[in-house]
Design a protein around this motif. Structure first.
Motif, PDB file in Angstrom:
ATOM      1  N   GLN A  72      -7.472   2.740   5.008  1.00  0.00           N
ATOM      2  CA  GLN A  72      -7.355   3.942   4.181  1.00  0.00           C
ATOM      3  C   GLN A  72      -7.876   3.718   2.765  1.00  0.00           C
ATOM      4  OE1 GLN A  72      -3.236   4.450   5.037  1.00  0.00           O
ATOM      5  NE2 GLN A  72      -3.570   6.035   6.567  1.00  0.00           N
ATOM      6  N   ILE A  73      -7.607   2.555   2.217  1.00  0.00           N
ATOM      7  CA  ILE A  73      -8.093   2.265   0.861  1.00  0.00           C
ATOM      8  C   ILE A  73      -9.609   2.030   0.857  1.00  0.00           C
ATOM      9  CG2 ILE A  73      -7.994   0.612  -1.041  1.00  0.00           C
ATOM     10  CD1 ILE A  73      -5.033   0.189  -0.344  1.00  0.00           C
ATOM     11  N   GLY A 108      -6.939   4.180  10.335  1.00  0.00           N
ATOM     12  CA  GLY A 108      -6.550   4.471   8.961  1.00  0.00           C
ATOM     13  C   GLY A 108      -7.684   5.080   8.168  1.00  0.00           C
ATOM     14  N   GLY A 109      -8.893   4.591   8.389  1.00  0.00           N
ATOM     15  CA  GLY A 109     -10.046   5.149   7.703  1.00  0.00           C
ATOM     16  C   GLY A 109     -10.327   6.589   8.091  1.00  0.00           C
ATOM     17  N   GLU A 110      -9.899   6.975   9.292  1.00  0.00           N
ATOM     18  CA  GLU A 110     -10.090   8.359   9.741  1.00  0.00           C
ATOM     19  C   GLU A 110      -9.319   9.338   8.854  1.00  0.00           C
ATOM     20  OE1 GLU A 110     -11.759   9.894  12.083  1.00  0.00           O
ATOM     21  OE2 GLU A 110     -12.532   8.340  13.388  1.00  0.00           O
ATOM     22  N   ALA A 169     -10.119  16.414  -7.075  1.00  0.00           N
ATOM     23  CA  ALA A 169     -11.507  16.870  -7.128  1.00  0.00           C
ATOM     24  C   ALA A 169     -12.352  16.144  -6.085  1.00  0.00           C
ATOM     25  CB  ALA A 169     -12.075  16.634  -8.524  1.00  0.00           C
ATOM     26  N   THR A 170     -13.460  16.768  -5.707  1.00  0.00           N
ATOM     27  CA  THR A 170     -14.301  16.247  -4.630  1.00  0.00           C
ATOM     28  C   THR A 170     -14.789  14.827  -4.908  1.00  0.00           C
ATOM     29  OG1 THR A 170     -15.037  18.472  -4.058  1.00  0.00           O
ATOM     30  CG2 THR A 170     -16.427  16.637  -3.331  1.00  0.00           C
ATOM     31  N   GLY A 171     -15.132  14.529  -6.146  1.00  0.00           N
ATOM     32  CA  GLY A 171     -15.681  13.219  -6.476  1.00  0.00           C
ATOM     33  C   GLY A 171     -14.727  12.063  -6.239  1.00  0.00           C
ATOM     34  N   VAL A 172     -13.420  12.335  -6.270  1.00  0.00           N
ATOM     35  CA  VAL A 172     -12.420  11.274  -6.064  1.00  0.00           C
ATOM     36  C   VAL A 172     -11.438  11.651  -4.957  1.00  0.00           C
ATOM     37  CG1 VAL A 172     -12.594  10.373  -8.405  1.00  0.00           C
ATOM     38  CG2 VAL A 172     -10.992  12.237  -7.925  1.00  0.00           C
ATOM     39  N   ARG A 173     -11.759  12.661  -4.181  1.00  0.00           N
ATOM     40  CA  ARG A 173     -10.828  13.141  -3.150  1.00  0.00           C
ATOM     41  C   ARG A 173     -10.542  12.066  -2.102  1.00  0.00           C
ATOM     42  NH1 ARG A 173     -13.071  17.850  -1.942  1.00  0.00           N
ATOM     43  NH2 ARG A 173     -11.660  18.890  -3.407  1.00  0.00           N
ATOM     44  N   GLY A 174     -11.584  11.418  -1.621  1.00  0.00           N
ATOM     45  CA  GLY A 174     -11.389  10.389  -0.602  1.00  0.00           C
ATOM     46  C   GLY A 174     -10.562   9.225  -1.123  1.00  0.00           C
ATOM     47  N   THR A 175     -10.830   8.806  -2.357  1.00  0.00           N
ATOM     48  CA  THR A 175     -10.109   7.680  -2.955  1.00  0.00           C
ATOM     49  C   THR A 175      -8.636   8.006  -3.119  1.00  0.00           C
ATOM     50  OG1 THR A 175     -12.095   6.975  -4.142  1.00  0.00           O
ATOM     51  CG2 THR A 175      -9.974   6.164  -4.962  1.00  0.00           C
ATOM     52  N   CYS A 176      -8.330   9.160  -3.700  1.00  0.00           N
ATOM     53  CA  CYS A 176      -6.931   9.540  -3.946  1.00  0.00           C
ATOM     54  C   CYS A 176      -6.202   9.853  -2.643  1.00  0.00           C
ATOM     55  CB  CYS A 176      -6.873  10.739  -4.891  1.00  0.00           C
ATOM     56  SG  CYS A 176      -7.475  10.380  -6.561  1.00  0.00           S
ATOM     57  N   TYR A 177      -6.890  10.498  -1.702  1.00  0.00           N
ATOM     58  CA  TYR A 177      -6.296  10.760  -0.398  1.00  0.00           C
ATOM     59  C   TYR A 177      -6.005   9.435   0.312  1.00  0.00           C
ATOM     60  CZ  TYR A 177      -5.563  13.160   4.085  1.00  0.00           C
ATOM     61  OH  TYR A 177      -5.012  13.663   5.243  1.00  0.00           O
ATOM     62  N   GLY A 178      -6.989   8.536   0.303  1.00  0.00           N
ATOM     63  CA  GLY A 178      -6.811   7.247   0.962  1.00  0.00           C
ATOM     64  C   GLY A 178      -5.689   6.436   0.346  1.00  0.00           C
ATOM     65  N   LEU A 179      -5.583   6.450  -0.992  1.00  0.00           N
ATOM     66  CA  LEU A 179      -4.506   5.730  -1.662  1.00  0.00           C
ATOM     67  C   LEU A 179      -3.149   6.311  -1.287  1.00  0.00           C
ATOM     68  CD1 LEU A 179      -3.544   3.641  -3.732  1.00  0.00           C
ATOM     69  CD2 LEU A 179      -3.873   5.369  -5.519  1.00  0.00           C
ATOM     70  N   SER A 180      -3.032   7.638  -1.276  1.00  0.00           N
ATOM     71  CA  SER A 180      -1.764   8.287  -0.913  1.00  0.00           C
ATOM     72  C   SER A 180      -1.366   7.937   0.518  1.00  0.00           C
ATOM     73  CB  SER A 180      -1.891   9.807  -1.063  1.00  0.00           C
ATOM     74  OG  SER A 180      -2.217  10.171  -2.382  1.00  0.00           O
ATOM     75  N   ALA A 181      -2.341   8.031   1.443  1.00  0.00           N
ATOM     76  CA  ALA A 181      -2.058   7.710   2.846  1.00  0.00           C
ATOM     77  C   ALA A 181      -1.728   6.233   3.019  1.00  0.00           C
ATOM     78  CB  ALA A 181      -3.259   8.089   3.715  1.00  0.00           C
ATOM     79  N   ALA A 182      -2.388   5.369   2.235  1.00  0.00           N
ATOM     80  CA  ALA A 182      -2.134   3.923   2.334  1.00  0.00           C
ATOM     81  C   ALA A 182      -0.723   3.581   1.865  1.00  0.00           C
ATOM     82  CB  ALA A 182      -3.164   3.154   1.505  1.00  0.00           C
ATOM     83  N   ILE A 183      -0.288   4.204   0.774  1.00  0.00           N
ATOM     84  CA  ILE A 183       1.092   3.996   0.321  1.00  0.00           C
ATOM     85  C   ILE A 183       2.066   4.484   1.399  1.00  0.00           C
ATOM     86  CG2 ILE A 183       2.819   4.646  -1.395  1.00  0.00           C
ATOM     87  CD1 ILE A 183       0.733   2.742  -2.472  1.00  0.00           C
ATOM     88  N   GLY A 184       1.698   5.586   2.054  1.00  0.00           N
ATOM     89  CA  GLY A 184       2.528   6.071   3.162  1.00  0.00           C
ATOM     90  C   GLY A 184       2.624   5.058   4.283  1.00  0.00           C
ATOM     91  N   LYS A 185       1.475   4.495   4.663  1.00  0.00           N
ATOM     92  CA  LYS A 185       1.485   3.507   5.749  1.00  0.00           C
ATOM     93  C   LYS A 185       2.181   2.217   5.328  1.00  0.00           C
ATOM     94  CE  LYS A 185      -0.103   5.628   9.253  1.00  0.00           C
ATOM     95  NZ  LYS A 185       0.282   6.950   8.726  1.00  0.00           N
TER      96      LYS A 185
END
Length: 496
Positions: A96-97, A153-155, A387-403
């Protein structure tokens, strides 16, 4: 070709005209609207179908844990069971990260193709798990599940961000419900789906040949991502991404200053949700087997299928109500379900477990409330808040903390049962529900489902006001020729 958006430092008082002035418009569109719309449609459906494989992999160990315990009663200890189950989670956190960053830098398509390959390779290795000793076989299974976890996780950031951006352009008024139905629904459906496949294979093997059963189930997990691989390799990056990507000089400190509160909300709530839902999902077969005394694997599987089926309606109800009630309120209601049903099961555990169907129903309602609230809304809010430019990074970080919460919950599950008793796994779920409500109330933004371009423009205006002069957009993009669209977005962003 010129970059789509070039930002220079501007006075903070200059509003929509300043933003529109710094949006360099090119005279043509790089990709035809028809081709982009078709790509968006396939992206939405392919994301949904591919995430079924993630749900399948996340829930496959539910019954496999029960079966391996039957096949290897001495070797498959609670320590080994936890290690194999946690391998997927550790891989998911890393995936995810890493993929969250990758899909922002290299594009959604590149990340999605890579995650598909990782799931397939990991699935093949898991199917072929072997060793000189039984413990060696379990170590190979652990490594293979970790590789699957990296891809699965990357999905989360890759598929979810691309689905959200595609839905924003294709069906903007129904982006929220559409996003839920192609993300959390396939992930949740993966539970009963995995159990159904397991039961079919088990019956085909006449409830014997356990090694064949789990190997076939692992192997089938390779099929689902391959079915949509062609559409994924042909997909285009979204218009939002091609206009808003930040590929160089990403201002991470400004991102943290702008989104710190939202990040605490999405990361904290996701940690609490996964801390409860993942161990209660992975070990639900073990929990049911401890309640169904002397039950066969088939009986446990049937109850497990009932549990998964009861948990599904929460997904549909949350999708229907997310625009009407509001994302934040829905998430708070869902966390409240953990409090209610967790306390009912925990406080009446000794009595309720004597009536197995009643126990499974209440257990399913607790899982359904999780799907209704945080299960639906966390992905949606994480895809809409940034925002779109950092959406993947922030989404991935949030999901990673969840996991990470899921891994800690899975690691703590057996010790809690051993030292405090079975009922405390549900009482702790109720406590997490209370904390989840508080975290959501204080830190999670109350979004309305507006066009994602508005959030992009607000973020762009903030960066400009802080002196950032980097570029947004892909170098090969030729943006929409209608400058009035961007001016209208800019005006709306500043007024909001």
């Amino acid at each position: 070709m010129a970059s789509a958006h070039i930002l220079t430092a501007l006075p903070e008082c200059d509003s929509s005209k300043a933003i529109a002035h710094n949006t360099v418009q090119v005279d043509t569109i790089a990709v035809s609207k028809e081709r982009q719309s078709l790509s968006d449609l396939f992206t939405i459906f392919a994301s949904g179908f591919a995430l079924i494989s993630d749900g399948y992999q996340n829930n496959l160990m539910t019954m496999t844990n029960v079966l391996l315990k039957k096949e290897y009663p001495k070797e498959y200890t609670s320590t080994v069971s936890t290690r194999v189950s946690n391998a997927l989670l550790v891989g998911e956190v890393i995936g995810q990260i890493v993929i969250g960053l990758t899909c922002d830098y290299l594009g959604r398509k590149t990340a999605i193709v890579f995650t598909t390959l990782m799931i397939v390779i990991g699935g093949i290795l898991a199917t072929a798990s072997h060793g000189i000793t039984i413990h060696g076989m379990f170590w190979m299974m652990t490594v293979a599940r970790g590789i699957i976890g990296f891809g699965a996780g990357g999905e989360y950031p890759a598929s979810s961000t691309s689905a959200s951006e595609a839905a924003n352009d294709l069906i903007p008024k129904h982006r929220g419900p559409a996003f839920i139905m192609v993300t959390n629904f396939p992930l949740s459906f993966g539970g009963p789906f995995a159990v159904s496949i397991f039961l079919i294979v088990l019956m085909a093997c006449q409830q014997t040949h356990y090694s064949t059963v789990w190997r076939v189930c692992f192997g089938i997990g390779c099929v689902w991502p391959l079915t949509v691989f062609y559409f994924r390799i042909r997909m285009l990056n979204s218009v939002l991404y091609r206009r808003g990507a930040i590929k160089r000089r990403v201002p991470y400190m400004l991102v943290l200053r702008y989104y710190w509160k939202t990040l605490i909300g999405t990361c904290g709530a996701w940690f609490l949700y996964d801390f409860v839902t993942f161990p209660n999902g992975v070990f639900s077969g073990t929990i049911i087997s401890s309640v169904v005394h002397n039950g066969t694997i088939l009986q446990i599987g049937e109850y497990q299928l009932l549990l998964g089926a009861i948990a599904l309606p929460g997904v549909f109800l949350g999708a229907v109500l997310c625009d009407r009630v509001g994302r934040k309120r829905i998430m708070m209601i869902g966390f409240s379900g953990y409090l209610i049903f967790g306390l009912i099961i925990g406080c009446a555990y000794d009595r309720i477990t004597k009536i197995v169907p009643l126990f499974v129903v209440f257990y399913g309602l607790m899982q359904s409330s999780g799907n209704f609230g945080p299960g639906n809304m966390l992905g949606l809010l994480s895809s809409e808040s940034y925002a779109t430019g950092v959406r993947g990074t922030c989404y991935g970080l949030s999901a990673a903390i969840g996991k990470a919460g899921a891994a800690i919950g899975t690691q703590a599950f057996q010790p809690i049962k051993a030292h405090l008793g079975d009922k405390w796994t549900f009482i702790i779920a109720a406590i997490c529900g209370v904390v989840g409500v508080l975290v959501t109330w204080v830190f999670v933004p109350d979004l309305s489902g507006e066009d994602l371009r508005f959030r992009d423009e607000r973020f762009r205006a903030y960066l400009v006001s802080k002196g950032w002069d980097g570029a947004m957009g892909e170098d090969d993009l030729k943006a929409d020729a209608n400058q009035g669209i961007d001016e209208g977005i800019a005006v709306g962003a500043v007024k909001s």
